[in-house]
Write an enzyme that holds these catalytic residues in place. Structure first.
Site, PDB file in Angstrom:
ATOM      1  N   HIS A 309       0.849  -1.188   0.000  1.00  0.00           N
ATOM      2  CA  HIS A 309       0.000   0.000   0.000  1.00  0.00           C
ATOM      3  C   HIS A 309       0.883   1.235   0.000  1.00  0.00           C
ATOM      4  CE1 HIS A 309      -2.993   2.970   1.358  1.00  0.00           C
ATOM      5  NE2 HIS A 309      -3.888   2.142   0.892  1.00  0.00           N
ATOM      6  N   ASP A 369      -8.110  -4.236  -0.699  1.00  0.00           N
ATOM      7  CA  ASP A 369      -8.624  -4.589  -2.019  1.00  0.00           C
ATOM      8  C   ASP A 369      -8.430  -6.066  -2.345  1.00  0.00           C
ATOM      9  OD1 ASP A 369      -9.337  -1.878  -2.862  1.00  0.00           O
ATOM     10  OD2 ASP A 369      -7.178  -1.522  -2.782  1.00  0.00           O
TER      11      ASP A 369
END
Length: 434
Positions: A309, A369
């Protein structure tokens, strides 16, 4: 208490400027550079704003190194376990957890604003049937200002709040209608006897020919996913909403700009990329080890999507929560279901990432996600709607950030500067002499 400052010296001229150091409630200290250009004539250079605070905010705090995310000071883990999405909306918008009476009033307001103006349906019919749902959503949300133009005084806190309520309430209807128009299905009207996430599932999947019964587990999972995506500090789309709103554009236009920013695959399309990757692995017939080794090869363009991330250098706290949801939902699917196979691959990949030194050294942990796309598929939500779901959940964050900005006396129209790298001054040469 001694005032904390830093002194910057221009080694060429010897000139100095003393800059204040601001202390946040949590997080890194921040240097106030507003005097830098006036005193020394310098700008700062920070592509992607990796080390620049563009605003002050009391809404969301995240610590990427520690894997911490909080809304208004409340840990995301507690909110996901104990709260509802509408209560989180109230919290983000108004600053505190509401009393029972306050939440009942808020829920009633949202419930009774879910319908769209009847003429909005004609706006939908102006799009091609094969238009991407995000394209439809950008257009419809931006057009809402044409229906509520009597309530667009952005300097009036009451009108700002009514606009916020309308956006939160109408976004599920807008999102569902985008899907149904794309599929050639008749538009469903909201139902006031259903809760927020229940009503969205009804808006999406009910058909006139039979009764639609909401699956409680799916509604609960959707509510939690909405909570996890409600806000995430000053990301690209939120910054877009703030920048558009700083020009005093109306809130519907500002949120439409945020939706457009979110549409970019580098921002809102990550869960779609994960599903495409898992599908490719499943269809290839090759071992998981083959794909893991490809991901480690720096000369190979293949990457494992859904790992790592931009901010989190630890395990994304939202990923832990959504993984438990995925287990609960997908373990209930019938044997040999194609979504079950995708989930099995995802679990194996996660195990590799948590045990393999290559991934651990690079902080490549699964993010939020990684599992959300597979959950959406299990609900019957197609890949084309994944980013729309993100936009639906993030609307409350966008409008809360916009409202906070409009209440901030320090707010100025956004006007970033640049490091110019073009030509020096040149004189114009007539066309016949070039």
């Amino acid at each position: 208490m001694t005032k904390h400052t830093v002194t910057l010296t221009d080694n060429l001229t010897g000139k100095q400027v003393e800059l204040d150091v601001l202390d946040p409630v949590m997080g890194p200290k921040t240097i106030d550079i507003r005097r830098l250009h006036k005193e020394l004539g310098f700008f700062t250079y920070d592509p992607g704003y990796l080390a620049t605070a563009s605003c002050s905010s009391a809404i969301t705090y995240l610590d990427g190194d520690e894997g911490t995310l909080m809304y208004r000071g409340y840990p995301i883990e507690q909110l996901a376990e104990k709260s509802t999405f509408l209560e989180v909306c109230n919290l983000l918008l108004n600053g505190d957890l509401p009393t029972k009476e306050e939440q009942e009033d808020f829920s009633s307001i949202i419930t009774h604003h879910t319908m769209l103006h009847d003429q909005v349906q004609y706006f939908y019919r102006g799009f091609r049937r094969d238009a991407h749902p995000m394209a439809t959503m950008v257009g419809v949300v931006g057009a809402l200002s044409a229906f509520y133009h009597d309530d667009l005084d952005i300097h009036d806190p009451e009108q700002r709040m009514r606009s916020a309520h309308r956006l939160i309430a109408k976004m599920p209807t807008i999102a569902a209608w985008s899907y149904r128009y794309h599929m050639g299905l008749p538009f469903n009207q909201p139902r006031n006897n259903l809760k927020y996430s229940e009503d969205f599932l009804h808006l999406m999947f009910a058909v006139p020919t039979e009764e639609y019964v909401v699956d409680p587990l799916m509604a609960k999972a959707l509510d939690v996913i909405f909570i996890l995506h409600a806000d995430h500090e000053q990301n690209a789309s939120t910054s877009t909403v703030r920048l558009a709103g700083s020009s005093e554009a109306n809130p519907f236009a500002a949120v439409a700009a945020g939706i457009a920013s979110l549409w970019g695959p580098a921002h809102g399309g990550a869960n779609e990329a994960v599903v495409n990757m898992l599908t490719s692995i499943k269809d290839s017939g090759k071992s998981l080890e083959h794909w893991v080794e490809r991901a480690k090869d720096k000369d190979d363009h293949f990457r494992l999507m859904g790992f790592g991330h931009r901010v989190y250098k630890n395990y994304d706290p939202r990923a832990k929560i959504i993984r438990e949801l995925a287990n609960e939902i997908l373990d209930r699917l019938p044997p040999n279901n194609p979504h079950q196979k995708l989930f099995d691959i995802a679990r194996e990949l996660e195990k590799v990432a948590l045990e393999d030194e290559y991934f651990k050294e690079r902080n490549l942990y699964p993010n939020v996600d990684f599992y959300s796309g597979v959950i959406f598929l299990s609900m019957g939500i197609p890949v084309s709607m994944f980013t729309v779901m993100f936009a639906l959940a993030r609307t409350v964050g966008w409008i809360s950030q916009w409202n906070e900005m409009m209440s901030d006396d320090a707010n100025r129209i956004g006007r970033p500067r640049q490091l110019y790298t073009g030509a020096m001054k040149r004189d114009y040469v007539p066309l016949d002499k070039r």
